[in-house]
Design a protein around this motif. Structure first.
Motif, short mmCIF file in Angstrom:
data_model
loop_
_atom_site.label_atom_id
_atom_site.label_comp_id
_atom_site.label_asym_id
_atom_site.label_seq_id
_atom_site.Cartn_x
_atom_site.Cartn_y
_atom_site.Cartn_z
N MET A 1 -58.89 -4.84 -116.67
CA MET A 1 -59.47 -6.17 -117.45
C MET A 1 -60.70 -7.07 -117.42
N ASN A 2 -61.72 -7.06 -118.69
CA ASN A 2 -62.80 -7.48 -118.68
C ASN A 2 -62.11 -9.84 -119.45
N ILE A 3 -62.61 -10.02 -117.87
CA ILE A 3 -63.08 -11.66 -117.77
C ILE A 3 -63.82 -12.06 -117.73
N ALA A 4 -64.28 -13.17 -118.85
CA ALA A 4 -65.48 -13.78 -119.11
C ALA A 4 -65.09 -15.26 -118.29
N LEU A 5 -65.95 -16.03 -117.44
CA LEU A 5 -66.32 -17.49 -117.17
C LEU A 5 -67.41 -18.06 -117.66
N ILE A 6 -66.91 -19.10 -118.58
CA ILE A 6 -68.10 -19.93 -118.85
C ILE A 6 -67.79 -21.55 -118.43
N ALA A 7 -68.65 -22.42 -117.79
CA ALA A 7 -68.54 -23.43 -117.82
C ALA A 7 -69.34 -24.02 -117.82
N HIS A 8 -68.82 -25.00 -118.27
CA HIS A 8 -70.03 -26.90 -118.35
C HIS A 8 -70.89 -27.59 -117.04
N ASP A 9 -71.99 -27.94 -117.43
CA ASP A 9 -72.39 -28.32 -115.68
C ASP A 9 -71.18 -29.02 -114.96
N ARG A 10 -70.48 -30.36 -115.40
CA ARG A 10 -70.11 -30.82 -115.16
C ARG A 10 -68.29 -30.45 -114.51
N LYS A 11 -68.11 -29.16 -114.92
CA LYS A 11 -66.83 -28.39 -114.77
C LYS A 11 -67.28 -27.55 -113.79
N LYS A 12 -68.04 -26.87 -113.66
CA LYS A 12 -68.69 -25.84 -112.64
C LYS A 12 -67.91 -25.78 -111.17
N LYS A 13 -67.66 -26.88 -110.99
CA LYS A 13 -67.25 -27.14 -109.43
C LYS A 13 -65.47 -26.72 -109.49
N ASP A 14 -64.89 -26.61 -110.37
CA ASP A 14 -63.73 -26.18 -111.21
C ASP A 14 -63.93 -25.37 -111.13
N MET A 15 -64.54 -24.65 -111.69
CA MET A 15 -65.18 -22.76 -111.92
C MET A 15 -64.80 -22.21 -110.75
N VAL A 16 -65.34 -22.88 -110.05
CA VAL A 16 -65.47 -21.98 -108.74
C VAL A 16 -64.10 -22.38 -107.69
N ASN A 17 -63.63 -23.77 -107.42
CA ASN A 17 -62.40 -23.50 -107.15
C ASN A 17 -61.30 -23.08 -107.55
N PHE A 18 -61.84 -23.04 -108.59
CA PHE A 18 -60.42 -21.79 -108.98
C PHE A 18 -60.69 -20.94 -109.13
N SER A 19 -61.57 -20.38 -108.52
CA SER A 19 -62.87 -18.75 -108.77
C SER A 19 -61.54 -18.30 -106.91
N LEU A 20 -61.60 -19.50 -106.48
CA LEU A 20 -61.22 -19.15 -104.62
C LEU A 20 -60.13 -18.97 -104.69
N ALA A 21 -59.01 -19.90 -105.51
CA ALA A 21 -57.58 -19.94 -105.60
C ALA A 21 -57.04 -18.49 -105.85
N TYR A 22 -57.92 -17.95 -107.21
CA TYR A 22 -57.61 -17.01 -108.08
C TYR A 22 -58.59 -15.60 -107.48
N LYS A 23 -59.08 -15.11 -106.90
CA LYS A 23 -59.99 -14.39 -106.23
C LYS A 23 -59.56 -12.93 -105.72
N HIS A 24 -57.65 -12.70 -105.28
CA HIS A 24 -57.50 -11.34 -104.98
C HIS A 24 -56.98 -11.36 -106.16
N ILE A 25 -56.38 -11.61 -107.30
CA ILE A 25 -56.40 -11.76 -108.59
C ILE A 25 -57.75 -11.06 -109.26
N PHE A 26 -59.01 -12.16 -109.73
CA PHE A 26 -59.75 -11.19 -110.19
C PHE A 26 -60.51 -10.32 -109.35
N ALA A 27 -60.63 -10.02 -108.93
CA ALA A 27 -61.08 -8.64 -107.20
C ALA A 27 -60.50 -7.44 -108.10
N LYS A 28 -59.41 -7.65 -109.08
CA LYS A 28 -59.24 -6.78 -110.02
C LYS A 28 -59.33 -6.09 -110.83
N HIS A 29 -60.09 -6.98 -111.18
CA HIS A 29 -60.46 -6.59 -112.70
C HIS A 29 -62.31 -6.69 -112.80
N THR A 30 -62.92 -6.84 -114.19
CA THR A 30 -64.49 -7.10 -113.97
C THR A 30 -64.34 -8.17 -114.55
#
Length: 132
Positions: A1-30
């Motif tokens: 699956m193709n997944i798009a990630l976008i974050a406003h400036d004040r939410k970039k840290k949240d996006m990074v933390n989310f990506s770290l938490a679900y890295k094992h899932i994101f790694a299986k997708h584009t």
């Protein structure tokens, strides 16, 4: 699956933390992302990220093009509803495109987590229903 990630400036840290938490899932997708968000995620996780331009330069519109071309399956847009700046990506156009094409779009960590957990379980069969 193709997944798009976008974050406003004040939410970039949240996006990074989310990506770290679900890295094992994101790694299986584009994974696609706007420029700065993608760079921060890539640096923190080591995931391969297909980076578009930064949001203010049109990266959100490039993602919108992928949605309109039926080349995106899920969008996570961590937006700042209270202090978004004029230069930051506008969610309304992406929201409209996602609704037109039946693409799920999460705007906060709680909804993003539900979508990612569904993806992990293989519960995302909705794409077969909406394919034209």
């Amino acid at each position: 699956m193709n997944i798009a990630l976008i974050a406003h400036d004040r939410k970039k840290k949240d996006m990074v933390n989310f990506s770290l938490a679900y890295k094992h899932i994101f790694a299986k997708h584009t994974i696609f992302a706007t420029g700065t968000t993608g760079k921060k995620i890539q640096e923190a996780t080591g995931l391969e990220i297909h980076r578009f331009l930064s949001g203010p330069l049109g990266g959100d519109q490039q993602i919108g093009s992928k949605i309109a071309s039926d080349e995106m399956d899920l969008v996570i847009f961590m937006r700042d509803p209270l202090t978004a700046q004029p230069h930051e990506p506008d969610i309304l156009a992406l929201l409209r495109l996602c609704d037109v094409h039946g693409i799920p779009l999460a705007t906060n960590v709680a909804t993003a987590e539900i979508l990612i957990k569904g993806l992990e379980r293989g519960d995302m069969q909705w794409r077969n229903v909406f394919k034209k």
